[in-house]
Scaffold this active site. Structure first.
Site, short mmCIF file in Angstrom:
data_model
loop_
_atom_site.label_atom_id
_atom_site.label_comp_id
_atom_site.label_asym_id
_atom_site.label_seq_id
_atom_site.Cartn_x
_atom_site.Cartn_y
_atom_site.Cartn_z
N THR A 167 3.96 10.73 5.08
CA THR A 167 3.26 10.72 3.79
C THR A 167 1.82 11.17 4.02
OG1 THR A 167 4.68 9.00 2.85
CG2 THR A 167 2.52 9.26 1.85
N PHE B 221 -1.89 11.07 2.92
CA PHE B 221 -2.85 10.23 2.18
C PHE B 221 -4.18 10.97 2.13
CE2 PHE B 221 0.22 7.16 3.65
CZ PHE B 221 0.24 6.15 2.70
O1 PRE Z 1 4.03 1.02 -1.19
C1 PRE Z 1 3.20 1.26 -0.28
O2 PRE Z 1 3.06 0.53 0.72
C2 PRE Z 1 2.33 2.41 -0.42
O3 PRE Z 1 1.35 2.50 0.26
C3 PRE Z 1 2.75 3.49 -1.39
C4 PRE Z 1 3.64 4.57 -0.78
C5 PRE Z 1 3.69 5.80 -1.75
O4 PRE Z 1 3.32 5.70 -2.88
O5 PRE Z 1 4.16 6.87 -1.30
C6 PRE Z 1 3.06 5.02 0.49
C7 PRE Z 1 3.82 5.46 1.53
C8 PRE Z 1 5.27 5.52 1.45
O6 PRE Z 1 5.59 6.86 1.13
C9 PRE Z 1 5.81 4.63 0.40
C10 PRE Z 1 5.02 4.13 -0.59
#
Ligand code: PRE
Length: 274
Positions: free
Chosen positions: A177, A179
């Site tokens: 992911t 950020f």
């Molecule tokens: O739910 C979390 O812990 C988050 O940080 C959000 C979140 C997102 O929105 O993509 C972050 C990383 C992962 O992809 C899953 C969820």
């Protein structure tokens, strides 16, 4: 000399969320992580100066764009100041005593559920959306709903006293992911730099081609192009990431040339990638 108070950086969710891990990866251990109930609350806290910065996810390699945050970026005037890509390793977690075979449903963030969709289907487990993975873990720990687990990080399981029934339940090991940092620039050694733009063009033949040509004609790599709906039907805002910093003359010239082919163009940030 008196110690100054630590910088405050907002993230969505609660302790143990992936957003908190991303925040530490970008800002290190010496900032105060400020949990917010929603992504909108993170943007507002940064925009109103109640925190120094924020960190939010914008894209998953398995689940695709986190559309809500792309739209919030377009809505707010907060600069992107850094980026990190995190390997997301999900766990199926449950209150002690619940066996894997007895889990019938799981709570988690929709992105996390999407990243584990194949696994959940194979096991016949029902996905139930929750605001955040860490919030899902805490709820399952505190309320212990029958036959219910959560998809969350190992850190969340440890924080909330849950058992890790299975680790690495995402559908592919290539689960990352992206950020972004908002506001305060993270003190990081960057690998490369990139510039993020949002623009609109006329609904006419060749309009998008002319914008892209401004970058390809200068040998610049466009690493992402995504459209978001505007409030008027079938009109779009385009979001584009190009490799290179805005201070690089080639990038600056390309952005100026692109601007000439656009109705509107806004620089969302020119920043380092960890
Ligand atoms: O739910 C979390 O812990 C988050 O940080 C959000 C979140 C997102 O929105 O993509 C972050 C990383 C992962 O992809 C899953 C969820």
């Amino acid at each position: 000399m008196a110690e100054s108070s630590p910088r405050r950086i907002a993230f969505q969710g609660e302790r143990g969320a992936y957003g908190e891990e991303a925040l530490r990866a970008l800002h290190g251990p010496h900032v105060e992580a400020v949990p917010c109930p929603t992504f909108r609350a993170v943007f507002e806290a940064v925009a109103e100066g109640r925190v120094d910065g924020g960190v939010v996810p914008v894209e998953s390699s398995l689940g695709g764009p986190v559309a809500e945050n792309v739209d919030l970026l377009l809505e707010h005037d907060v600069p992107i100041t850094g980026e990190v890509s995190l390997r997301i390793r999900h766990c199926l977690v449950a209150p002690p005593g619940l066996a894997l075979a007895d889990v019938e449903r799981v709570l988690s963030h929709p992105q996390a559920l999407a990243q584990c969709a194949g696994y959940l289907r194979r096991r016949g487990i029902q996905p139930i959306p929750e605001a955040n993975t860490a919030i899902a873990a805490r709820k399952v720990a505190e309320e212990a709903p029958p036959r219910t687990g959560a998809i969350a990080s190992r850190a969340s399981a440890e924080l909330y006293g849950l058992t890790v029934l299975e680790e690495g339940v995402e559908d592919s090991p290539d689960n990352y992911t992206r950020f972004i940092a908002l506001g305060l620039t993270p003190p990081h050694e960057w690998k490369r730099r990139k510039t993020a733009l949002a623009f609109t063009v006329q609904n006419e033949s060749g309009a998008l081609y002319r914008v892209l040509g401004a970058f390809s004609g200068r040998g610049l790599e466009v690493s992402r192009l995504e459209s978001r709906p505007q409030r008027r039907a079938w009109e779009y805002v385009w979001c584009l990431d190009v490799d290179g910093a805005l201070e690089d003359p080639r990038v600056r010239e390309a952005v100026e040339a692109a601007q000439a082919a656009c109705i509107t163009l806004r620089v969302l940030g020119s920043y380092g990638v960890a």
